[in-house]
Motif scaffolding. Structure first.
Motif, PDB file in Angstrom:
ATOM      1  N   ARG A   1       0.894  -1.207  -0.140  1.00 21.91           N
ATOM      2  CA  ARG A   1       0.047   0.108   0.041  1.00 21.91           C
ATOM      3  C   ARG A   1       0.850   1.101  -0.042  1.00 21.91           C
ATOM      4  O   ARG A   1       0.667   2.214  -0.583  1.00 21.91           O
ATOM      5  CB  ARG A   1      -0.909   0.044   1.325  1.00 21.91           C
TER       6      ARG A   1
ATOM      7  N   ALA B   1       2.252   1.677  -3.406  1.00 22.96           N
ATOM      8  CA  ALA B   1       1.271   2.238  -4.405  1.00 22.96           C
ATOM      9  C   ALA B   1       0.760   3.622  -4.166  1.00 22.96           C
ATOM     10  O   ALA B   1       0.246   4.278  -5.002  1.00 22.96           O
ATOM     11  CB  ALA B   1      -0.130   1.356  -4.297  1.00 22.96           C
ATOM     12  N   GLY B   2       1.328   4.118  -3.088  1.00 21.19           N
ATOM     13  CA  GLY B   2       0.967   5.399  -2.734  1.00 21.19           C
ATOM     14  C   GLY B   2      -0.143   5.667  -2.021  1.00 21.19           C
ATOM     15  O   GLY B   2      -0.811   6.864  -2.083  1.00 21.19           O
TER      16      GLY B   2
ATOM     17  N   THR C   1      -0.791   8.087  -5.563  1.00 16.64           N
ATOM     18  CA  THR C   1      -0.863   6.844  -6.374  1.00 16.64           C
ATOM     19  C   THR C   1      -0.754   7.287  -7.745  1.00 16.64           C
ATOM     20  O   THR C   1      -0.572   8.395  -8.127  1.00 16.64           O
ATOM     21  CB  THR C   1      -2.291   6.578  -6.526  1.00 16.64           C
ATOM     22  N   HIS C   2      -0.145   6.254  -8.516  1.00 18.04           N
ATOM     23  CA  HIS C   2       0.272   6.575  -9.980  1.00 18.04           C
ATOM     24  C   HIS C   2      -0.223   5.147 -10.776  1.00 18.04           C
ATOM     25  O   HIS C   2       0.089   4.083 -10.184  1.00 18.04           O
ATOM     26  CB  HIS C   2       1.544   7.108 -10.021  1.00 18.04           C
ATOM     27  N   PRO C   3      -0.627   5.525 -12.032  1.00 14.38           N
ATOM     28  CA  PRO C   3      -1.045   4.256 -12.604  1.00 14.38           C
ATOM     29  C   PRO C   3      -0.198   3.217 -13.154  1.00 14.38           C
ATOM     30  O   PRO C   3      -0.210   2.181 -13.594  1.00 14.38           O
ATOM     31  CB  PRO C   3      -1.790   4.834 -14.034  1.00 14.38           C
TER      32      PRO C   3
ATOM     33  N   ARG D   1       2.141   2.429 -10.919  1.00 13.87           N
ATOM     34  CA  ARG D   1       2.362   1.170 -10.079  1.00 13.87           C
ATOM     35  C   ARG D   1       0.939   0.636  -9.374  1.00 13.87           C
ATOM     36  O   ARG D   1       0.050   1.487  -8.604  1.00 13.87           O
ATOM     37  CB  ARG D   1       2.830   1.992  -8.565  1.00 13.87           C
ATOM     38  N   THR D   2       0.443  -0.562  -9.857  1.00 12.97           N
ATOM     39  CA  THR D   2      -0.789  -0.978  -9.684  1.00 12.97           C
ATOM     40  C   THR D   2      -0.625  -2.122  -8.822  1.00 12.97           C
ATOM     41  O   THR D   2       0.167  -2.894  -8.767  1.00 12.97           O
ATOM     42  CB  THR D   2      -1.537  -1.352 -10.970  1.00 12.97           C
ATOM     43  N   ILE D   3      -1.891  -2.607  -8.253  1.00  7.05           N
ATOM     44  CA  ILE D   3      -1.860  -3.609  -7.180  1.00  7.05           C
ATOM     45  C   ILE D   3      -2.735  -4.699  -7.805  1.00  7.05           C
ATOM     46  O   ILE D   3      -3.953  -4.258  -8.166  1.00  7.05           O
ATOM     47  CB  ILE D   3      -2.132  -3.432  -5.878  1.00  7.05           C
TER      48      ILE D   3
ATOM     49  N   PHE E   1      -4.971  -7.672  -6.025  1.00  8.24           N
ATOM     50  CA  PHE E   1      -5.129  -7.965  -4.866  1.00  8.24           C
ATOM     51  C   PHE E   1      -5.568  -9.443  -4.820  1.00  8.24           C
ATOM     52  O   PHE E   1      -5.801 -10.188  -5.574  1.00  8.24           O
ATOM     53  CB  PHE E   1      -6.514  -7.116  -4.197  1.00  8.24           C
TER      54      PHE E   1
ATOM     55  N   GLY F   1      -8.796   2.057 -15.706  1.00  8.49           N
ATOM     56  CA  GLY F   1      -7.523   2.796 -15.893  1.00  8.49           C
ATOM     57  C   GLY F   1      -7.689   3.832 -16.877  1.00  8.49           C
ATOM     58  O   GLY F   1      -7.701   5.195 -16.472  1.00  8.49           O
TER      59      GLY F   1
ATOM     60  N   ARG G   1      -6.706  -5.739 -16.045  1.00  6.33           N
ATOM     61  CA  ARG G   1      -7.132  -4.288 -15.498  1.00  6.33           C
ATOM     62  C   ARG G   1      -5.832  -3.706 -15.205  1.00  6.33           C
ATOM     63  O   ARG G   1      -5.747  -2.615 -15.585  1.00  6.33           O
ATOM     64  CB  ARG G   1      -8.059  -4.391 -14.318  1.00  6.33           C
ATOM     65  N   SER G   2      -4.760  -4.523 -14.437  1.00  3.96           N
ATOM     66  CA  SER G   2      -3.529  -3.777 -14.040  1.00  3.96           C
ATOM     67  C   SER G   2      -2.618  -3.766 -15.180  1.00  3.96           C
ATOM     68  O   SER G   2      -2.138  -2.547 -15.474  1.00  3.96           O
ATOM     69  CB  SER G   2      -2.765  -4.802 -13.140  1.00  3.96           C
TER      70      SER G   2
ATOM     71  N   ASN H   1      -2.627  -0.604 -17.608  1.00  2.14           N
ATOM     72  CA  ASN H   1      -1.810   0.776 -17.243  1.00  2.14           C
ATOM     73  C   ASN H   1      -0.408   0.461 -17.775  1.00  2.14           C
ATOM     74  O   ASN H   1       0.222   1.708 -17.128  1.00  2.14           O
ATOM     75  CB  ASN H   1      -2.314   0.978 -15.925  1.00  2.14           C
TER      76      ASN H   1
END
Lengths: 256, 332
Positions: free
Chosen positions: A57, A60-61, A80-82, A84-86, A88, A106, A152-153, A156
């Protein structure tokens, strides 16, 4: 997209983090210090609830650290910035959107939907969901939902992809298949990958480096390099030895 | 071609081109009821007896035609839905006959409180203009009022669920004022508004406002934090989070509020029309009762039931369209 390294360098410098509870503060991370090279696959391995996910987290910011600094390619993370995606443990797909609708989240959020159209189709194809683009999440199996989440990740074009026990809830066969797919994807895209897991084998199969974390508050107990070339076999002698070493570090060594 | 089988005994399975036993029975039952209505003498002087008999016979004839049609493979698929209604058609014919016998033919039920079926028919044929105008005036009152309350309630609910400050200030007010039935404002409203139309619109809006507000609010508050996290990591602005995450996630709850608000609006509409407004179905019923014209009252009640049910059907259609992603929706 077949090219050299796309990932970013991640520097985590002296990061400590605590949750503010009602009366006291609960430290979850203590003096975490490491650098992930661009395109490196780093696994964060530790007991459940040790604070691994919190570290993601921070990267990810979504939250600022209580102490210390996190830098991406030398620049401090402030939000946050696209890139850097997580991904889950739960797919967290939006149930009111189709698979394609989820994948395009995104670009839609950033207003680049028109330009990114082909990339959305490409991501769905990469994860093997091209034929399910107009299905709703409740129609998908667990593995398919997790693939949709991965798409989805990927849309980006992440420079750092964080995987928060993404395979934790899948059945063991799906899990094996998806471990292989994740490695293939990473070898192709060469993003920097941060994998949180409590599965020693999974960490060893996937990662270049395994950071073994202690109980809460998490500290880095060991930084283990996995040199075994890919594709790896889980009964590889080197990996088995590393597995013993890591289990011993976690206080779980199998009695001889 | 849906093959729904509930209680396989009575309900004919909806297969194309097949014998439809309940259809034949229903058609004959309607024609039998028509014969009884036409041939038995009325105990009192009533109008429209023969017209009622003609209608019942005509309907029975249509049902028989449909039963005949379902043995033809060309027509059968179109009649599949009608076939499911077979048992209902039989029961309705029996009910009409029982009603006719208990009122018009033998006067077993006290008059004038129990009206005969032909008396209702007479209301529809003779007073349709006034009934039609009453429906129109009721709709003119309830639609704008409901829409106003629903829109304001939705916006207010989203604001309360999203913003801590709005929630802090609005929550106690909504808690105190909301559960108060909108009809309790009736005396104040008719006093405060220059026209009874304005007062009624305000009351109807108030009635739909509260459930829509509360359920939108709770819907937005219950949205999983993980959805926001996902959207934020992908560069979503706060406005995007409201419009594309909070609102769609809250929609199932919003529709519950819209449904409850609709019921409350109708209830306020009828009370307002009975108390102050000089038009509409509520007024018509009150007026009919004043003249002891019970048939007119029942006719108005029937029309009102149709109007309310139609409105709920429309709302559920809209919900089914917008929330098709949900599984296990209740079909209305």
């Amino acid at each position: 997209m077949v090219s050299g390294v796309n990932g970013a360098r991640l520097e985590v410098r002296g990061v400590s983090h605590a949750f503010a509870l009602e009366k006291r503060s609960l430290p979850v991370l203590q003096d975490i210090d490491f650098t992930a090279e661009p395109g490196e696959f780093v696994a964060l391995l530790g007991p459940s609830g040790c604070g691994k996910s919190t570290l993601l987290r921070l990267v990810a910011g979504l939250e600022p650290p209580t102490e210390g600094q996190l830098l991406v390619d030398g620049a401090e993370i402030t939000g946050t910035h696209p890139s850097r995606t997580i991904m889950f443990q739960d797919p967290t797909l939006f149930p009111w959107r189709t698979v394609r609708g989820n994948a395009q989240l995104g670009p839609e959020a950033r207003g680049t939907l028109a330009a990114d159209g082909p990339r959305i189709e490409e991501a769905l194809r990469l994860v093997g969901l091209a034929g399910f683009a107009s299905a709703y999440p409740h129609q998908l199996s667990g593995g398919m939902a997790q693939r949709a989440s991965l798409a989805r990740s990927l849309v980006n074009e992440p420079k750092i992809l964080m995987l928060d026990e993404p395979l934790g809830k899948l059945d063991s066969l799906t899990r094996l298949a998806m471990q292989r797919e994740l490695v293939a994807l990473w070898e192709r895209e060469r993003f920097t990958a941060l994998l949180v897991t409590h599965d020693v084998e999974e960490a060893l199969l996937l990662a270049d480096r395994v950071l073994v974390l202690s109980d809460r508050p998490a500290r880095i107990r060991a930084d283990i390099r996995v040199e075994t070339p890919r594709p790896r076999r889980r009964d590889d002698a080197g990996l088995v030895a590393l597995r013993e070493e890591i289990l011993a570090l976690l206080g779980l060594a199998e009695a001889a | 071609m849906s093959a729904t089988t509930l209680g396989a005994g009575l309900l004919a399975p909806a297969r194309p081109a097949a014998f439809w036993p309940s259809g034949w029975v229903a058609g004959l039952a309607w024609i039998g009821a028509a014969a009884a209505i036409s041939l038995l003498p009325d105990a009192d002087d009533l109008g429209r007896t023969q017209e009622l008999a003609t209608l019942a016979a005509g309907f029975g004839g249509l049902v028989l035609l449909a039963a005949l049609g379902s043995t033809l493979s060309g027509l059968a698929p179109r009649l599949a839905r009608l076939r499911e209604a077979g048992p209902w058609l039989i029961v309705l014919a029996a009910a009409l006959l029982a009603w006719e016998l208990a009122t018009a033919k033998y006067e077993l039920l006290p008059r004038p409180f129990f009206a005969a079926p032909q008396s209702l028919l007479e209301v529809f044929t003779d007073d349709y203009a006034r009934l039609g105008e009453s429906v129109w005036r009721s709709l003119l009152l309830v639609v704008p009022g409901y829409a106003l309350g629903a829109v304001i309630g939705f916006l207010f609910g989203v604001a309360m669920g999203w913003s801590r400050i709005v929630g802090y200030w609005a929550h106690p007010v909504v808690r105190l004022i909301g559960p108060l039935p909108a009809t309790a404002w009736l005396p104040i409203a008719f006093f405060a508004f220059a026209s009874s139309r304005g007062a009624s619109t305000f009351l109807i809006a108030l009635a739909s406002f509260f459930p829509v507000t509360v359920l939108t609010w709770s819907g937005v508050s219950a949205v999983s934090k993980a959805y926001y996290d996902v959207a934020r990591t992908m560069g979503a602005s706060p406005w995007f989070l409201v419009r594309k995450v909070a609102v769609p996630a809250a929609m199932p709850s919003v529709f519950v509020g819209l449904f409850m608000g609709l019921g409350a609006s109708f209830s306020v509409l009828v009370v307002a029309e009975m108390m102050g407004v000089k038009a509409g179905l509520g007024w018509y019923m009150q007026w009919a009762q004043g003249w002891a014209a019970y048939a007119n009252m029942y006719a108005a009640l029937l029309v009102m039931a149709g109007m309310c049910s139609g409105a709920v059907t429309l709302l559920f259609r809209l919900r089914d369209r917008l929330l098709s992603w949900q599984k296990g929706l209740v079909r209305w």
